[in-house]
Design a protein around this motif. Sequence first.
Motif, PDB file in Angstrom:
ATOM      1  N   CYS A   1     -13.995  38.936  45.748  1.00  0.00           N
ATOM      2  CA  CYS A   1     -14.232  38.665  47.368  1.00  0.00           C
ATOM      3  C   CYS A   1     -13.392  39.415  48.091  1.00  0.00           C
ATOM      4  CB  CYS A   1     -14.009  36.948  47.645  1.00  0.00           C
ATOM      5  SG  CYS A   1     -14.827  36.650  49.269  1.00  0.00           S
TER       6      CYS A   1
ATOM      7  N   PRO B   1     -18.934  34.429  49.988  1.00  0.00           N
ATOM      8  CA  PRO B   1     -19.432  34.835  48.887  1.00  0.00           C
ATOM      9  C   PRO B   1     -21.041  35.277  49.033  1.00  0.00           C
ATOM     10  CG  PRO B   1     -19.639  32.515  48.863  1.00  0.00           C
ATOM     11  CD  PRO B   1     -18.694  32.871  50.000  1.00  0.00           C
TER      12      PRO B   1
ATOM     13  N   ARG C   1     -25.019  35.392  48.616  1.00  0.00           N
ATOM     14  CA  ARG C   1     -25.974  34.272  47.985  1.00  0.00           C
ATOM     15  C   ARG C   1     -26.627  34.757  46.549  1.00  0.00           C
ATOM     16  NH1 ARG C   1     -27.852  30.706  51.439  1.00  0.00           N
ATOM     17  NH2 ARG C   1     -27.449  30.992  53.704  1.00  0.00           N
TER      18      ARG C   1
ATOM     19  N   SER D   1     -24.533  35.477  44.207  1.00  0.00           N
ATOM     20  CA  SER D   1     -23.461  35.180  43.230  1.00  0.00           C
ATOM     21  C   SER D   1     -23.857  34.051  42.117  1.00  0.00           C
ATOM     22  CB  SER D   1     -22.089  34.649  43.946  1.00  0.00           C
ATOM     23  OG  SER D   1     -21.330  34.327  43.090  1.00  0.00           O
TER      24      SER D   1
ATOM     25  N   TRP E   1     -20.746  31.321  42.428  1.00  0.00           N
ATOM     26  CA  TRP E   1     -20.388  30.677  43.772  1.00  0.00           C
ATOM     27  C   TRP E   1     -20.896  29.080  43.695  1.00  0.00           C
ATOM     28  CZ3 TRP E   1     -17.765  28.457  47.217  1.00  0.00           C
ATOM     29  CH2 TRP E   1     -18.628  27.639  48.048  1.00  0.00           C
TER      30      TRP E   1
ATOM     31  N   GLU F   1     -18.657  25.849  44.165  1.00  0.00           N
ATOM     32  CA  GLU F   1     -19.049  25.158  45.144  1.00  0.00           C
ATOM     33  C   GLU F   1     -18.988  23.619  44.442  1.00  0.00           C
ATOM     34  OE1 GLU F   1     -22.473  24.387  48.711  1.00  0.00           O
ATOM     35  OE2 GLU F   1     -23.023  25.345  46.922  1.00  0.00           O
TER      36      GLU F   1
ATOM     37  N   HIS G   1     -25.142  35.931  52.891  1.00  0.00           N
ATOM     38  CA  HIS G   1     -23.789  35.329  52.367  1.00  0.00           C
ATOM     39  C   HIS G   1     -23.619  33.937  52.938  1.00  0.00           C
ATOM     40  CE1 HIS G   1     -22.902  39.467  51.271  1.00  0.00           C
ATOM     41  NE2 HIS G   1     -21.665  39.099  50.796  1.00  0.00           N
ATOM     42  N   HIS G   2     -22.768  33.215  52.278  1.00  0.00           N
ATOM     43  CA  HIS G   2     -22.235  32.110  52.597  1.00  0.00           C
ATOM     44  C   HIS G   2     -20.934  32.382  53.546  1.00  0.00           C
ATOM     45  CE1 HIS G   2     -25.404  29.758  50.090  1.00  0.00           C
ATOM     46  NE2 HIS G   2     -24.864  30.551  49.162  1.00  0.00           N
TER      47      HIS G   2
ATOM     48  N   VAL H   1     -17.650  30.085  53.955  1.00  0.00           N
ATOM     49  CA  VAL H   1     -17.010  28.978  53.210  1.00  0.00           C
ATOM     50  C   VAL H   1     -15.579  28.779  53.862  1.00  0.00           C
ATOM     51  CG1 VAL H   1     -16.174  28.112  51.040  1.00  0.00           C
ATOM     52  CG2 VAL H   1     -18.262  29.579  50.993  1.00  0.00           C
TER      53      VAL H   1
END
Length: 183
Positions: free
Chosen positions: A56, A73, A75, A77, A80, A84, A149-150, A152
């Motif tokens: 990352c 990360p 989406r 991945s 991930w 999570e 992406h997320h 986080v």
Amino acid sequence: MTTYGRAVPWQPDDDLYPEADGLVDHARFRDVLGRFASGITVVTATHDGVPVGLTCQSFTSVSLDPPLVLFCPSRASRAWPLIERAGRFCVNVLAADQADVSHAMASRGIDKFAQVGWRPSAESGSPVLDGVLAHLECTLEAVHDGGDHHVVLGRVQHLQVDREGDALLYFKGDYTATGQSNV
């Protein structure tokens, strides 16, 4: 959108900020943002006793009180969702001589941890990669939508400097190191 903390969505004033979707060319966006050097990290966790990780470059500190960090990360991945579910993770800050580690942890379809030395972290058991500059152990604070992406947020529970040295950076589509042109 998965949210563990409180999320307040921003609503733009439509008169001041007309809809921009489709107006920015993706290649140009990547080229322009490639002018900003970013550090390379590997985010790791243990899910059902198996180590998982992802490379990352979108990582930053957010807050001192409480101590929060942020990473983004993709989406797409595969790692991930497992990180999570673990609810805890370790951010490994790569050194300038660890481009091979970054490549290995970004690969798909291989046992990433067979190629990389590591040990379980003291607090969470998440993998701490051999040779990193530093690592931060975190609990999952919040996950927000970030387009493809997320976004986080992690609450830092433990952090440590592992060794001195230059950081591995990503600049103009290539790895580099602090004060050097190419690695």
